[in-house]
Every structure is written in C-alpha cells, then in structure tokens.
Write a protein that holds these residues in place. Structure first.
Motif, PDB file in Angstrom:
ATOM      1  N   LYS A 141       0.859  -1.183   0.000  1.00 19.30           N
ATOM      2  CA  LYS A 141       0.000   0.000   0.000  1.00 19.30           C
ATOM      3  C   LYS A 141       0.898   1.237   0.000  1.00 19.30           C
ATOM      4  O   LYS A 141       1.788   1.357   0.844  1.00 19.30           O
ATOM      5  CB  LYS A 141      -0.861  -0.007   1.260  1.00 19.30           C
ATOM      6  N   TRP A 142       0.676   2.110  -0.985  1.00 19.07           N
ATOM      7  CA  TRP A 142       1.504   3.307  -1.136  1.00 19.07           C
ATOM      8  C   TRP A 142       0.643   4.566  -1.104  1.00 19.07           C
ATOM      9  O   TRP A 142      -0.548   4.522  -1.425  1.00 19.07           O
ATOM     10  CB  TRP A 142       2.219   3.294  -2.497  1.00 19.07           C
ATOM     11  N   GLU A 143       1.285   5.657  -0.733  1.00 20.47           N
ATOM     12  CA  GLU A 143       0.676   6.951  -0.968  1.00 20.47           C
ATOM     13  C   GLU A 143       1.540   7.657  -1.990  1.00 20.47           C
ATOM     14  O   GLU A 143       2.742   7.833  -1.792  1.00 20.47           O
ATOM     15  CB  GLU A 143       0.614   7.778   0.322  1.00 20.47           C
ATOM     16  N   VAL A 144       0.935   7.992  -3.133  1.00 15.92           N
ATOM     17  CA  VAL A 144       1.668   8.661  -4.203  1.00 15.92           C
ATOM     18  C   VAL A 144       0.911   9.931  -4.576  1.00 15.92           C
ATOM     19  O   VAL A 144      -0.255   9.849  -4.972  1.00 15.92           O
ATOM     20  CB  VAL A 144       1.806   7.750  -5.452  1.00 15.92           C
ATOM     21  N   GLU A 145       1.568  11.051  -4.411  1.00 19.01           N
ATOM     22  CA  GLU A 145       0.961  12.363  -4.707  1.00 19.01           C
ATOM     23  C   GLU A 145      -0.434  12.491  -4.089  1.00 19.01           C
ATOM     24  O   GLU A 145      -1.408  12.823  -4.771  1.00 19.01           O
ATOM     25  CB  GLU A 145       0.915  12.595  -6.222  1.00 19.01           C
ATOM     26  N   GLY A 146      -0.509  12.160  -2.812  1.00 14.84           N
ATOM     27  CA  GLY A 146      -1.755  12.327  -2.066  1.00 14.84           C
ATOM     28  C   GLY A 146      -2.813  11.259  -2.326  1.00 14.84           C
ATOM     29  O   GLY A 146      -3.907  11.318  -1.775  1.00 14.84           O
ATOM     30  N   ARG A 147      -2.482  10.276  -3.185  1.00 14.11           N
ATOM     31  CA  ARG A 147      -3.467   9.217  -3.475  1.00 14.11           C
ATOM     32  C   ARG A 147      -2.976   7.871  -2.977  1.00 14.11           C
ATOM     33  O   ARG A 147      -1.785   7.586  -3.013  1.00 14.11           O
ATOM     34  CB  ARG A 147      -3.708   9.143  -4.986  1.00 14.11           C
ATOM     35  N   ILE A 148      -3.912   7.038  -2.562  1.00 16.48           N
ATOM     36  CA  ILE A 148      -3.572   5.680  -2.146  1.00 16.48           C
ATOM     37  C   ILE A 148      -3.495   4.792  -3.385  1.00 16.48           C
ATOM     38  O   ILE A 148      -4.396   4.816  -4.226  1.00 16.48           O
ATOM     39  CB  ILE A 148      -4.638   5.128  -1.166  1.00 16.48           C
ATOM     40  N   ARG A 149      -2.393   4.058  -3.501  1.00 19.03           N
ATOM     41  CA  ARG A 149      -2.232   3.144  -4.635  1.00 19.03           C
ATOM     42  C   ARG A 149      -1.653   1.838  -4.124  1.00 19.03           C
ATOM     43  O   ARG A 149      -0.959   1.811  -3.114  1.00 19.03           O
ATOM     44  CB  ARG A 149      -1.275   3.755  -5.678  1.00 19.03           C
ATOM     45  N   TYR A 150      -1.940   0.801  -4.856  1.00 20.07           N
ATOM     46  CA  TYR A 150      -1.456  -0.516  -4.444  1.00 20.07           C
ATOM     47  C   TYR A 150      -0.495  -1.055  -5.494  1.00 20.07           C
ATOM     48  O   TYR A 150      -0.749  -0.941  -6.691  1.00 20.07           O
ATOM     49  CB  TYR A 150      -2.625  -1.471  -4.222  1.00 20.07           C
ATOM     50  N   ARG A 151       0.587  -1.606  -4.989  1.00 21.19           N
ATOM     51  CA  ARG A 151       1.589  -2.168  -5.888  1.00 21.19           C
ATOM     52  C   ARG A 151       1.568  -3.680  -5.672  1.00 21.19           C
ATOM     53  O   ARG A 151       1.853  -4.163  -4.572  1.00 21.19           O
ATOM     54  CB  ARG A 151       2.950  -1.582  -5.528  1.00 21.19           C
ATOM     55  N   VAL A 152       1.203  -4.389  -6.716  1.00 23.90           N
ATOM     56  CA  VAL A 152       1.109  -5.843  -6.633  1.00 23.90           C
ATOM     57  C   VAL A 152       2.378  -6.431  -7.235  1.00 23.90           C
ATOM     58  O   VAL A 152       2.714  -6.134  -8.389  1.00 23.90           O
ATOM     59  CB  VAL A 152      -0.123  -6.367  -7.407  1.00 23.90           C
ATOM     60  N   LEU A 153       3.094  -7.222  -6.440  1.00 22.62           N
ATOM     61  CA  LEU A 153       4.300  -7.885  -6.935  1.00 22.62           C
ATOM     62  C   LEU A 153       3.995  -9.371  -7.034  1.00 22.62           C
ATOM     63  O   LEU A 153       3.344  -9.930  -6.130  1.00 22.62           O
ATOM     64  CB  LEU A 153       5.461  -7.654  -5.963  1.00 22.62           C
ATOM     65  N   GLY A 154       4.448  -9.985  -8.105  1.00 20.52           N
ATOM     66  CA  GLY A 154       4.099 -11.388  -8.257  1.00 20.52           C
ATOM     67  C   GLY A 154       5.143 -12.191  -9.001  1.00 20.52           C
ATOM     68  O   GLY A 154       6.186 -11.664  -9.407  1.00 20.52           O
ATOM     69  N   VAL A 155       4.831 -13.478  -9.143  1.00 20.75           N
ATOM     70  CA  VAL A 155       5.707 -14.388  -9.863  1.00 20.75           C
ATOM     71  C   VAL A 155       4.938 -15.072 -10.993  1.00 20.75           C
ATOM     72  O   VAL A 155       3.715 -15.206 -10.948  1.00 20.75           O
ATOM     73  CB  VAL A 155       6.338 -15.462  -8.937  1.00 20.75           C
ATOM     74  N   LEU A 156       5.718 -15.498 -11.970  1.00 17.76           N
ATOM     75  CA  LEU A 156       5.217 -16.144 -13.182  1.00 17.76           C
ATOM     76  C   LEU A 156       6.148 -17.331 -13.377  1.00 17.76           C
ATOM     77  O   LEU A 156       7.362 -17.162 -13.314  1.00 17.76           O
ATOM     78  CB  LEU A 156       5.381 -15.109 -14.291  1.00 17.76           C
TER      79      LEU A 156
END
Ligand code: MTE
Ligand code: MO
Length: 397
Positions: A303-318
């Motif tokens: 969970k990130w805050e970027v320029e005043g907005r909440i954003r989610y960064r999903v990291l995964g594997v393939l």
C-alpha cells in the motif's frame, strides 16, 4: 529480472518484522516511512516519489510460513514468498520442505547407488565416481503438486542446483537394448507413519529415456553451492526441471532399467490427480509428464501513498510452462483484466519471473485476485481453475 528493491530504509530486519505483522491485520508504520525508489526502471514509475505505507496480508492463508512443522513424512516447511521480489532464490534453510529426512535413513557417508534391472551386470556406483562429473545445473523453481492456498502457496521455492544428468550416468552403463525407461527410487522409510494418509510409503518415479533427454533430469548433490541438506535428499536427489516436486525423488539409492510394460509406481499413482492424469494410470507409459503448466500469482501487495493518493503495488511471480511469456493479465474480479509489467520480458522459464502491477481497486472491500495468460496457445490448466486465487481486504482507496 525486476530490479525494484524495497526502499533502502525498509531493510532486511524491518522487512522480517513486516512479514510477521503481515500475518495479522494491516501493517502500518513498518519501519520509518520511506521515499519511493530513486533509480527504478520502467516498472517503478507509478510509485516514484511515493511513500510505502505497509503490506496488505492475504486473507484466508492460515499456516505460519518459514517454520518447520510436523515430523517425518508429514514434516513441512511452507516457504515465505513475501520476500521473493528481493530474494528470488531461496536460501537452503528457507526453501520449502515436503517430508523431512527419514529417521531410519542409513548413514549417508557410505552411500552407493544401485544399478540393476535391464543392464548386463548389476552394480553399485559410489558417490565419489559421480562427484567427478558434478557441475552447475542452473536455477530452477520447484513446486509441490499439492501446493495450495491454506499454506500460503509456500510449497514452492527456487534454488541453484548442481549435479549430473541422468542420461550421462546411463550412457556409461551397459544398458540392455530392451530398456526404454528408468525407475528411480529413493529411501522412504520413517518410523512414524503419515498421520492422515497424506503420504504412502515408497518414493520412486519412472522416466522414459526421451523424458530424461527433454527435461535434462539430473541427480543433484548440491543446492545453492552447498552440499545437499539432509532434508532435501542428501546425498543424492533427482531433479526434473519443469516437473512437479513429486517426481523429484529424494535420498536416491537405485536406478532400475526397465521396459515398456513397467507399472506406474505407488508414488506416481498417489500423485495422479495432483499431476492432472486421467484417472490412475496402471502403466508408467500411460502417465503424462507431470509438468508445471504456465502459472502466476501475486506474492506481495504493498500500500503506497503517491501524490496524495492511495495506490497498491502488486508484486508477483510467473512460472512453469514450456516457453517464456509475458502475456500476463491481472484480474481483481471487478475491473477489466489488466496487463502487468514484466520488465524485462523473461528469456527463460526454468525459474520464476517477477512482475508488478499498479493496482487501483475501485472501492473498499474484499478482492479475489487471479491471473490470466493472454495467449491461447499456452496451456494453463491449473491457473484457469482459479487455483492460484489470493484474496485481500482493501480498507482504503
Ligand atoms: N524419498 C522421497 N522423495 C520425495 C518425497 C518423499 O516423500 N520421499 N516427496 C516428494 C515431493 S511430493 C516433493 S514436493 C519434493 C519436495 O522436495 P523438498 O522437500 O526438497 O522441497 O520431494 C519429493 N521427493
Ligand atoms: Mo509434492
């Protein structure tokens, strides 16, 4: 490989702290707030200048990860995949375990490999002879065919292996012309039986000569540059690149040359449904190669805050499949499936490839995250059943 690192101040120690917190509720204030990645590649843009607020735990994944549980046949260590983006190769003590070293295992310093069946003369190969030919076999990801959500999908790990190709060992033997397959057996006796019948005695697998050739199957003696640990099959284990773990027999003590009419072993039969066979094949030749199809899943949601907005960064594997692909879509069950970023695109599929996705959930609530491969020519049996679904509860958007 995805070169994104966790922000510097969220170092190994605080991240370990994170992974502990992650099994509970929201993880906030995990280490001091950090700036976004300073020198990220194309994958990092969406989070540049942002602040990492925490890691969202996956819901409904109850088993503690990274610790030894149970004993003998039922011994398990579910790997903690949360740190795979930083550590795509697992240390030997962090690699998953499915069955611990048998307490009845004979001393391994006097180990020899019996060679019998359709050979001119049965014999025993000593380890020293084999060791002369040991060399690096590359980094591969291994997955237990019984890997599942309850265990955080932790019956899966990657390591660099060294060993000797089985074809090379066979080439030195006086194999009879009637032999077409090899039955590879491992020691498999524990004083404590498997409690709920999760494992039945007898660990062996039959591979055709063609399968040995295609997969590059090898007998491993080393894992990540160290002698094979006892729990991982020391002194000798079979490793079949691209196949499920059930074929990768540990504590290998015999190679039996066999013909076309050899039965499927009890181990093969036990794992028939988990390796997607039609019924339970009676003969080894009717057993389809237990290949890992192309699959993918998230391993960490930040969970990130970027320029005043909440954003989610999903990291995964393939991982899995017969050839590399980056045609991967992320689906949160609500919005349209979106392509993920795989940077750079994979050039191999022996081990897993990392990907990331900048996710903007449309509302607060529970999401069931699934992945799709946007290429109909690629078999994705397991993935398409929703097998690798992971759920998260989003409480802020
Ligand atoms: N001798 C023996 N080998 C075995 C097994 C076993 O029970 N006995 N389990 C198999 C299964 S089901 C898996 S998934 C892998 C696990 O290997 P690991 O414990 O090194 O991760 O070993 C395979 N080899
Ligand atoms: Mo397994």
């Amino acid at each position: 490989m995805l070169t994104y690192d966790l922000p510097v101040r969220l170092g190994r120690r605080s991240f370990f702290h994170c992974s502990l917190c992650a099994s509970g509720a929201w993880l906030l204030g995990c280490g001091p707030p950090s700036e976004g990645p300073a020198d990220g590649g194309p994958c990092d843009d969406a989070f540049r200048g942002g602040t990492l607020l925490g890691v969202v735990p996956f819901a409904g994944e109850p088993i503690p990860l990274g610790v030894r549980r149970g004993e003998g046949w039922d011994g398990r260590l579910y790997a903690d995949l949360l740190r795979v983006p930083e550590e795509p190769v697992q240390a030997n003590d962090a690699f998953y375990l499915r069955t611990f070293e048998p307490d009845l295992l004979p001393p391994t310093d006097r180990w020899s490999l019996r060679v019998d069946g359709l050979v001119e003369a049965p014999r025993a190969l000593d380890l020293e002879t084999l060791r002369a030919d040991v060399r690096p076999m590359g980094v591969h990801v291994l997955e237990c065919s019984g890997n599942g959500r309850a265990g955080g999908f932790g019956l899966m790990s990657a390591a660099a292996w060294s060993g000797v190709p089985v074809t090379e060992i066979l080439a030195r033997l006086d194999v009879s012309p009637s032999a077409t397959r090899v039955l590879i057996s491992g020691f498999d006796e524990h004083s404590v039986p498997s409690v709920d019948g999760h494992s039945t005695p007898g660990a062996s697998w039959v591979l055709s000569f063609a399968e040995l050739e295609e997969t590059g199957a090898f007998l491993a003696t080393e894992m990540n540059g160290a002698p094979l640990p006892p729990d991982h099959g020391a002194p000798l284990r079979l490793y079949v690149p691209g196949w499920y773990g059930c074929a990768c027999i540990k504590w290998v003590d015999a190679l039996t040359l066999v013909g076309e009419d050899v039965p499927a072993t009890s181990q093969m039969q036990e794992f028939a449904s988990r390796t997607h066979q039609d019924g339970v094949p009676a003969l080894a030749r009717d057993y389809r190669p237990p290949r890992m199809d192309q699959a993918a899943m998230p391993v960490r949601i930040e969970k990130w805050e970027v320029e005043g907005r909440i954003r989610y960064r999903v990291l995964g594997v393939l991982w899995g499949g017969a050839r590399p692909t980056d045609a991967l879509l992320f689906f949160d069950g609500a919005s349209d499936p979106r392509p993920v970023e795989v940077c750079p695109p994979p050039t191999q599929n022996a081990t897993w490839t990392l990907w990331q996705h900048a996710w903007e959930p449309h509302a607060i609530g529970r999401y069931e995250l699934t992945m799709r491969v946007d290429d109909r020519s690629i078999p994705t049996r397991r993935l398409d059943t929703g097998y690798y679904m992971r759920a998260v509860d989003i409480d802020e958007v």
